[in-house]
Design an enzyme around this catalytic site. Structure first.
Site, mmCIF file in Angstrom:
data_model
loop_
_atom_site.group_PDB
_atom_site.id
_atom_site.type_symbol
_atom_site.label_atom_id
_atom_site.label_comp_id
_atom_site.label_asym_id
_atom_site.label_seq_id
_atom_site.Cartn_x
_atom_site.Cartn_y
_atom_site.Cartn_z
ATOM 1 N N ARG A 1 -13.121 -11.021 13.828
ATOM 2 C CA ARG A 1 -12.042 -10.813 12.859
ATOM 3 C C ARG A 1 -11.635 -9.344 12.898
ATOM 4 O O ARG A 1 -12.484 -8.462 12.742
ATOM 5 C CB ARG A 1 -12.530 -11.185 11.450
ATOM 6 C CG ARG A 1 -11.658 -10.701 10.297
ATOM 7 C CD ARG A 1 -10.398 -11.482 10.156
ATOM 8 N NE ARG A 1 -9.585 -11.015 9.023
ATOM 9 C CZ ARG A 1 -8.292 -11.287 8.873
ATOM 10 N NH1 ARG A 1 -7.666 -12.041 9.761
ATOM 11 N NH2 ARG A 1 -7.621 -10.835 7.842
ATOM 12 N N HIS B 1 -9.908 -6.856 10.693
ATOM 13 C CA HIS B 1 -9.528 -6.818 9.279
ATOM 14 C C HIS B 1 -9.149 -5.402 8.863
ATOM 15 O O HIS B 1 -9.947 -4.477 9.020
ATOM 16 C CB HIS B 1 -10.680 -7.327 8.396
ATOM 17 C CG HIS B 1 -10.282 -7.524 6.972
ATOM 18 N ND1 HIS B 1 -9.824 -8.732 6.499
ATOM 19 C CD2 HIS B 1 -10.229 -6.659 5.935
ATOM 20 C CE1 HIS B 1 -9.517 -8.598 5.211
ATOM 21 N NE2 HIS B 1 -9.760 -7.355 4.850
ATOM 22 N N CYS C 1 -8.055 -2.944 2.658
ATOM 23 C CA CYS C 1 -7.151 -3.196 1.526
ATOM 24 C C CYS C 1 -7.946 -3.001 0.242
ATOM 25 O O CYS C 1 -8.507 -3.943 -0.310
ATOM 26 C CB CYS C 1 -6.581 -4.610 1.594
ATOM 27 S SG CYS C 1 -5.549 -5.028 0.163
ATOM 28 N N CYS D 1 -1.950 -9.930 -2.763
ATOM 29 C CA CYS D 1 -2.226 -10.276 -1.366
ATOM 30 C C CYS D 1 -3.432 -11.207 -1.322
ATOM 31 O O CYS D 1 -3.997 -11.546 -2.362
ATOM 32 C CB CYS D 1 -2.500 -9.006 -0.548
ATOM 33 S SG CYS D 1 -3.999 -8.126 -1.065
ATOM 34 N N GLU E 1 -5.293 1.171 5.759
ATOM 35 C CA GLU E 1 -4.851 0.713 4.433
ATOM 36 C C GLU E 1 -3.336 0.483 4.390
ATOM 37 O O GLU E 1 -2.548 1.294 4.874
ATOM 38 C CB GLU E 1 -5.248 1.756 3.392
ATOM 39 C CG GLU E 1 -4.774 1.471 1.982
ATOM 40 C CD GLU E 1 -5.521 0.336 1.301
ATOM 41 O OE1 GLU E 1 -4.870 -0.535 0.702
ATOM 42 O OE2 GLU E 1 -6.767 0.326 1.381
ATOM 43 N N GLY E 2 -2.969 -0.636 3.790
ATOM 44 C CA GLY E 2 -1.550 -0.907 3.564
ATOM 45 C C GLY E 2 -0.747 -1.028 4.845
ATOM 46 O O GLY E 2 0.344 -0.486 4.945
ATOM 47 N N THR F 1 8.035 -6.795 0.452
ATOM 48 C CA THR F 1 7.038 -5.925 1.077
ATOM 49 C C THR F 1 7.581 -5.151 2.277
ATOM 50 O O THR F 1 7.249 -3.992 2.481
ATOM 51 C CB THR F 1 5.784 -6.742 1.484
ATOM 52 O OG1 THR F 1 4.844 -5.890 2.098
ATOM 53 C CG2 THR F 1 6.115 -7.883 2.429
ATOM 54 N N ASP G 1 5.036 -2.514 9.666
ATOM 55 C CA ASP G 1 3.616 -2.655 9.984
ATOM 56 C C ASP G 1 3.263 -1.580 11.007
ATOM 57 O O ASP G 1 3.693 -1.663 12.158
ATOM 58 C CB ASP G 1 3.315 -4.052 10.543
ATOM 59 C CG ASP G 1 1.817 -4.335 10.688
ATOM 60 O OD1 ASP G 1 1.029 -3.363 10.712
ATOM 61 O OD2 ASP G 1 1.447 -5.515 10.772
ATOM 62 N N ARG H 1 0.121 -0.694 11.965
ATOM 63 C CA ARG H 1 -1.266 -0.802 12.427
ATOM 64 C C ARG H 1 -1.381 -0.714 13.948
ATOM 65 O O ARG H 1 -0.455 -1.057 14.672
ATOM 66 C CB ARG H 1 -1.888 -2.114 11.936
ATOM 67 C CG ARG H 1 -2.165 -2.102 10.447
ATOM 68 C CD ARG H 1 -2.711 -3.422 9.975
ATOM 69 N NE ARG H 1 -1.709 -4.477 10.069
ATOM 70 C CZ ARG H 1 -1.929 -5.741 9.725
ATOM 71 N NH1 ARG H 1 -3.117 -6.115 9.296
ATOM 72 N NH2 ARG H 1 -0.965 -6.646 9.819
ATOM 73 N N LYS I 1 -2.112 -9.649 16.442
ATOM 74 C CA LYS I 1 -3.531 -9.487 16.779
ATOM 75 C C LYS I 1 -3.871 -10.271 18.040
ATOM 76 O O LYS I 1 -4.643 -9.813 18.886
ATOM 77 C CB LYS I 1 -4.413 -9.924 15.602
ATOM 78 C CG LYS I 1 -4.288 -9.019 14.388
ATOM 79 C CD LYS I 1 -5.164 -9.494 13.247
ATOM 80 C CE LYS I 1 -4.991 -8.595 12.020
ATOM 81 N NZ LYS I 1 -5.814 -9.051 10.877
#
Length: 196
Positions: A49, A51, A54, A65, A91-92, A113, A125, A127, A153
């Site tokens: 996973r 992750h 958050c 969420c 985060e976020g 969002t 996003d 990330r 992902k």
């Protein structure tokens, strides 16, 4: 260059995990973490996973969420079946808690969002899942089952040298507060959600 700065066994409500702190410097107060469940067999396909942190959902149980519930479900799953949780300090969607709260304030005014992030001049996003790939390689993981609903992902594994064996859905029931957020995740980001 990421490397393991520390490691320790941690007993949790879901079982015992070996936790690795990954960062470029041992003085980094916010390292990425890899949680390896006790039953994990590194010679087999590994349940994984990715992750993203958050704090609002995981620590304070925000209903905006499903992040906290997803983390709990992932920890339970890998504890029972073996596997790894890569906890990314992003985060976020990697805008940080201050900007996340600013985005939440805009959401109170009617922005969704994505619109809120863009209005702040931030990516929808931001990330980076490449760092998760790097940690898997350091741990010599070559084949995974990915616990995710997020197609980005899945794409992060393409051309990584790590084989995606299959996707395992990790869908959480919506509530009246986060239903519109989950609809946006499905319609804008293409998340693989069947209950919405």
């Amino acid at each position: 260059m990421l490397k393991i700065q520390a490691q320790s066994n941690i007993p949790t409500d879901f079982g015992i995990f070996k936790v690795y702190a990954f960062s470029e410097s041992e003085n980094d107060w916010n390292p990425h973490l890899v949680w390896v469940a006790e039953k994990t067999d590194f010679t087999d396909v590994i349940n994984v996973r990715f992750h993203s942190e958050c704090i609002t959902g995981e620590v304070f149980h925000s209903r905006k969420c499903e992040c906290g519930q997803q983390l709990d479900a992932a920890m339970k799953f890998v504890s029972e079946n073996g596997g790894i949780i890569i906890y990314l300090r992003q985060e976020g969607r990697n805008i940080g808690i201050i900007n996340k709260l600013k985005a939440y304030a805009l959401q109170e005014k009617g922005f969704d969002t994505v619109e809120a992030n863009l209005k702040l001049g931030l990516p929808a996003d931001g990330r980076d899942f490449g760092v998760a790939i790097e940690m898997l390689k350091i741990l010599d993981v070559s084949k995974v089952n990915l616990l995710t609903n997020n197609p980005e992902k899945l794409k992060s594994l393409e051309d990584s040298g790590i084989l995606l064996n299959k996707r395992i859905a990790l869908e959480i029931d919506s509530n009246t507060t986060n239903e519109s957020y989950l609809i946006k995740k499905k319609n804008y980001f293409g998340h693989l959600l069947e209950k919405i």
